[in-house]
Design a protein around this motif. Structure first.
Motif, mmCIF file in Angstrom:
data_model
loop_
_atom_site.group_PDB
_atom_site.id
_atom_site.type_symbol
_atom_site.label_atom_id
_atom_site.label_comp_id
_atom_site.label_asym_id
_atom_site.label_seq_id
_atom_site.Cartn_x
_atom_site.Cartn_y
_atom_site.Cartn_z
ATOM 1 N N VAL A 194 -119.395 -5.944 19.552
ATOM 2 C CA VAL A 194 -120.029 -4.734 19.614
ATOM 3 C C VAL A 194 -119.141 -3.462 19.924
ATOM 4 O O VAL A 194 -118.411 -3.595 20.840
ATOM 5 C CB VAL A 194 -120.959 -4.678 20.871
ATOM 6 N N PRO A 195 -119.420 -2.441 19.158
ATOM 7 C CA PRO A 195 -118.286 -1.182 19.263
ATOM 8 C C PRO A 195 -118.155 -0.785 20.550
ATOM 9 O O PRO A 195 -119.338 -0.424 21.208
ATOM 10 C CB PRO A 195 -118.914 -0.023 18.135
ATOM 11 N N GLY A 196 -116.918 -0.636 21.121
ATOM 12 C CA GLY A 196 -116.738 -0.132 22.284
ATOM 13 C C GLY A 196 -117.011 -1.114 23.643
ATOM 14 O O GLY A 196 -116.849 -0.792 24.459
ATOM 15 N N VAL A 197 -117.111 -2.571 23.132
ATOM 16 C CA VAL A 197 -117.172 -3.173 24.311
ATOM 17 C C VAL A 197 -116.332 -4.464 24.001
ATOM 18 O O VAL A 197 -116.093 -5.034 22.831
ATOM 19 C CB VAL A 197 -118.691 -3.866 24.214
ATOM 20 N N PRO A 198 -115.671 -4.758 25.144
ATOM 21 C CA PRO A 198 -114.424 -5.883 24.830
ATOM 22 C C PRO A 198 -114.990 -6.973 24.527
ATOM 23 O O PRO A 198 -115.898 -7.847 24.751
ATOM 24 C CB PRO A 198 -113.819 -6.017 26.333
ATOM 25 N N PHE A 199 -114.209 -7.650 23.262
ATOM 26 C CA PHE A 199 -114.627 -8.774 22.784
ATOM 27 C C PHE A 199 -113.505 -10.005 22.590
ATOM 28 O O PHE A 199 -112.324 -9.548 22.426
ATOM 29 C CB PHE A 199 -114.798 -8.418 21.190
ATOM 30 N N ASP A 200 -113.852 -11.318 23.085
ATOM 31 C CA ASP A 200 -112.848 -12.276 23.121
ATOM 32 C C ASP A 200 -112.786 -13.214 21.698
ATOM 33 O O ASP A 200 -113.617 -13.490 21.345
ATOM 34 C CB ASP A 200 -113.256 -13.172 24.109
ATOM 35 N N ALA A 201 -111.935 -12.590 21.031
ATOM 36 C CA ALA A 201 -111.890 -13.225 19.573
ATOM 37 C C ALA A 201 -111.702 -14.437 19.318
ATOM 38 O O ALA A 201 -111.921 -15.290 18.394
ATOM 39 C CB ALA A 201 -110.782 -12.190 18.695
ATOM 40 N N THR A 202 -111.285 -15.115 20.411
ATOM 41 C CA THR A 202 -111.095 -16.710 20.560
ATOM 42 C C THR A 202 -112.329 -17.475 20.646
ATOM 43 O O THR A 202 -112.798 -18.425 19.866
ATOM 44 C CB THR A 202 -109.835 -17.227 21.425
ATOM 45 N N ARG A 203 -112.953 -16.965 21.917
ATOM 46 C CA ARG A 203 -114.227 -17.618 22.211
ATOM 47 C C ARG A 203 -115.333 -16.908 21.495
ATOM 48 O O ARG A 203 -116.461 -17.531 21.434
ATOM 49 C CB ARG A 203 -114.417 -17.517 23.795
ATOM 50 N N LEU A 242 -117.310 -14.126 21.722
ATOM 51 C CA LEU A 242 -118.378 -13.795 22.671
ATOM 52 C C LEU A 242 -117.726 -12.304 23.288
ATOM 53 O O LEU A 242 -116.482 -12.003 23.282
ATOM 54 C CB LEU A 242 -118.655 -14.694 23.716
ATOM 55 N N ILE A 243 -118.455 -11.537 24.012
ATOM 56 C CA ILE A 243 -118.052 -10.306 24.879
ATOM 57 C C ILE A 243 -117.382 -10.844 26.036
ATOM 58 O O ILE A 243 -117.623 -12.008 26.735
ATOM 59 C CB ILE A 243 -119.294 -9.860 25.451
ATOM 60 N N ARG A 244 -116.204 -10.457 26.165
ATOM 61 C CA ARG A 244 -115.115 -10.841 27.294
ATOM 62 C C ARG A 244 -115.821 -10.513 28.711
ATOM 63 O O ARG A 244 -116.435 -9.337 29.118
ATOM 64 C CB ARG A 244 -114.068 -10.108 27.180
ATOM 65 N N ASN A 245 -115.947 -11.720 29.352
ATOM 66 C CA ASN A 245 -116.492 -11.649 30.516
ATOM 67 C C ASN A 245 -116.120 -12.724 31.749
ATOM 68 O O ASN A 245 -115.475 -13.770 31.389
ATOM 69 C CB ASN A 245 -118.151 -11.453 30.589
ATOM 70 N N ASP A 246 -116.300 -12.203 32.808
ATOM 71 C CA ASP A 246 -116.084 -13.081 33.939
ATOM 72 C C ASP A 246 -117.548 -13.306 34.687
ATOM 73 O O ASP A 246 -117.979 -12.488 35.469
ATOM 74 C CB ASP A 246 -115.202 -12.640 35.053
ATOM 75 N N ASP A 247 -117.875 -14.394 34.323
ATOM 76 C CA ASP A 247 -119.296 -14.690 35.059
ATOM 77 C C ASP A 247 -120.307 -13.844 34.707
ATOM 78 O O ASP A 247 -121.092 -13.622 35.821
ATOM 79 C CB ASP A 247 -119.108 -15.189 36.352
ATOM 80 N N GLY A 248 -120.410 -13.120 33.681
ATOM 81 C CA GLY A 248 -121.327 -12.049 33.349
ATOM 82 C C GLY A 248 -121.010 -10.591 33.686
ATOM 83 O O GLY A 248 -121.521 -9.631 33.058
ATOM 84 N N ARG A 249 -119.754 -10.329 34.375
ATOM 85 C CA ARG A 249 -119.338 -9.190 34.561
ATOM 86 C C ARG A 249 -118.183 -8.693 33.314
ATOM 87 O O ARG A 249 -117.319 -9.799 33.000
ATOM 88 C CB ARG A 249 -118.535 -8.700 35.662
#
Ligand code: NAP
Length: 466
Positions: free
Chosen positions: A331-340, A342-349
């Motif tokens: 999503v533009p402007g939102v950190p993305f985990d290109a390996t997994r 999905l949106i990079r997150n720690d338990d939803g944060r």
């Protein structure tokens, strides 16, 4: 100011978004207002555009979501695309917190030769097409194939196999998109080959879905008994996984029943230990599929590897559907985990590339944990994220940057030429769809194209009679 209600944007009005909104409303300590921002005109995400049309009961969950949308603390803002109509940065000017519930819209590739050939498509595309998703409305999907391969044996693969196998007269009683129904009426498909790379005890599909394949009129499910032989590691899986034991029993039933079956009707072949290795083609079009038999090596820690057994064969199929899992898009402007994926997150944060929490941004659903789990899984998942939202808002308080006028965001969008669709307008579309369906003995006849929906809103009388 600090006593004003917390304002939260939930981006994406699918199951995860609705469960997040519902969990936010549960807050007794502080008042909350929720805007559900959705890029399509219709809410409900995969319930409308993913759940198979012949599974209407699953769609009843929309009644729960409707109650959430009708809560006076909630607004539905449809036809608004994050990254195009409004940026994540701009949302911070209107909300104390943003929850991304954007799901997983894309598919994964097999990474084998021939995937670019005509005749090869993804389940994401096929499912969205037969469910009337506006993005796929103009696709011309050719069902003039006798043999079709479906790769994967999750519930999506089973849905695809079932829709291709089912009689069109049965599908004509569902809310399947009209364009798909007319193609399925002329379908030449006789043999659907579902390819599972591992063995029967590792099939990801659930027993109810697997069993249903065997109850379709005029359809034989073919299983080779050789595929059902177990090895010692399978026994451990069977003990640990009740679905695996049930699936195995169902598969044994299919193997027995198919042994004496005639050649009439359609067949769904379930192949285990089978991986496609090359999609064969001629002049840009798929003409066959080379499939290898795998041996599965399971280690003590439960990890596994597939090893080619050396046995290969060519399947007589000219269409292939990848059903090997969805993936989220950045999503533009939102950190993305290109390996997994999905949106990079720690338990939803949401966290940035260095692992730092991005203040006031959260994620729920498939964009948080990957494309796994049933609709209800999102309820627990959303509630877990919302605990963090609540804790953080309790600590940080309302954002001082937020426009005090709740309609500020709507003005922001309208100034950019966005026609924001509100829930009452969706309800009108919903009633029109149901009225169109009543005439044909169907639950609804879906509007498919965005323009068609906007026209119907402008002139509902016309839409009802069309
Ligand atoms: P899934 O359950 O993860 O299944 C994916 C399948 O693709 C598995 O069989 C997997 O095999 C296989 N696969 C993955 N990579 C592969 C590769 N490179 N080559 C060959 N096979 C490969 O995903 P899904 O079917 O997309 O479903 C997503 C979620 O939605 C699931 O939780 C599902 O239960 C749910 N859903 C539910 C329903 C329903 O309740 N009726 C309907 C549709 C979807 P391995 O196991 O070997 O990795």
């Amino acid at each position: 100011m600090s006593d004003r209600p917390h304002r939260v944007a939930v981006v994406g009005a699918g199951p995860a978004g609705f469960y997040a909104a519902a969990a936010l409303l549960d807050d007794e300590a502080h008042e909350v207002r929720v805007d559900l921002i959705e890029r399509l005109l219709a809410p409900y995400g995969l319930v409308r555009y993913g759940v198979a049309p012949d599974h209407p009961k699953i769609k009843n969950v929309t009644r729960v979501y409707e109650r959430v949308a009708l809560d006076e603390r909630v607004r539905f803002l449809g036809n608004v695309t994050l990254g195009e109509d409004v940026t994540a940065e701009a949302l911070h000017r209107y909300y104390d917190a943003i929850i991304y519930a954007v799901g997983a819209q894309s598919d994964r590739m097999l990474g084998i030769p021939g995937e670019e050939l005509q005749g090869v498509l993804s389940s994401t595309t096929l499912v969205a097409w037969y469910n009337g998703h506006p993005t796929y409305a103009d696709l011309s999907i050719d069902l003039g194939h006798r043999g079709v391969a479906v790769v994967g044996i999750g519930n999506v693969a089973i849905d695809v196999a079932r829709i291709l196998a089912r009689s069109s007269s049965t599908l004509a009683t569902t809310d399947i998109a009209d364009h798909a129904l007319s193609r399925l009426r002329q379908s030449d498909v006789t043999d659907i080959h579902v390819l599972a790379r591992r063995g029967p005890v590792h099939a990801k599909c659930t027993p109810g879905e697997l069993k249903e394949l065997g109850s379709l009129d005029g359809v034989t499910v073919v299983v080779d008994p050789r595929d059902l032989a177990l090895d010692p590691t399978d026994e451990a899986e069977l003990e640990a996984n009740r679905n695996a034991a049930k699936n195995l029993e169902i598969l044994r039933g299919f193997a027995e029943a198919s042994a004496g079956a005639g050649a009439d009707g359609r067949r769904v072949h379930l192949h285990f230990f089978a991986s496609p290795v090359e999609i064969v083609g001629e002049a840009g079009t798929m003409t066959g599929l080379r499939v290898q038999r795998n041996e599965l090596r399971v280690s003590d820690d439960g990890s596994w590897d597939l090893v080619a057994s050396g046995e290969e064969r060519e399947l007589d199929v000219t269409m292939l559907v990848r059903a090997i899992g969805y993936r989220s898009d950045p999503v533009p402007g939102v950190p993305f985990d290109a390996t997994r994926l999905l949106i990079r997150n720690d338990d939803g944060r949401v966290i940035d590339d260095s692992g730092q929490v991005v203040p006031r941004e959260y994620v729920v659903g498939w964009a948080k944990r990957g494309p796994r789990g049933l609709i209800g899984t999102n309820k627990v998942d959303a509630a877990e994220t919302v605990v963090h939202v609540r804790d953080d808002l309790g600590r940080l308080g309302p954002s001082p940057d937020v426009d005090p006028d709740p309609d500020g965001v709507i003005r922001h969008l309208e100034e950019r030429g966005v026609r924001v669709i509100r829930f009452a307008q969706w309800q009108l579309l919903d009633r029109l769809e149901v009225a169109r369906g009543e005439k044909e003995g169907r639950p609804r006849v879906k509007f498919v194209r965005r323009d068609e929906m906007l026209d119907a809103l402008d002139d509902p009388g016309d839409a009802e009679t069309s």
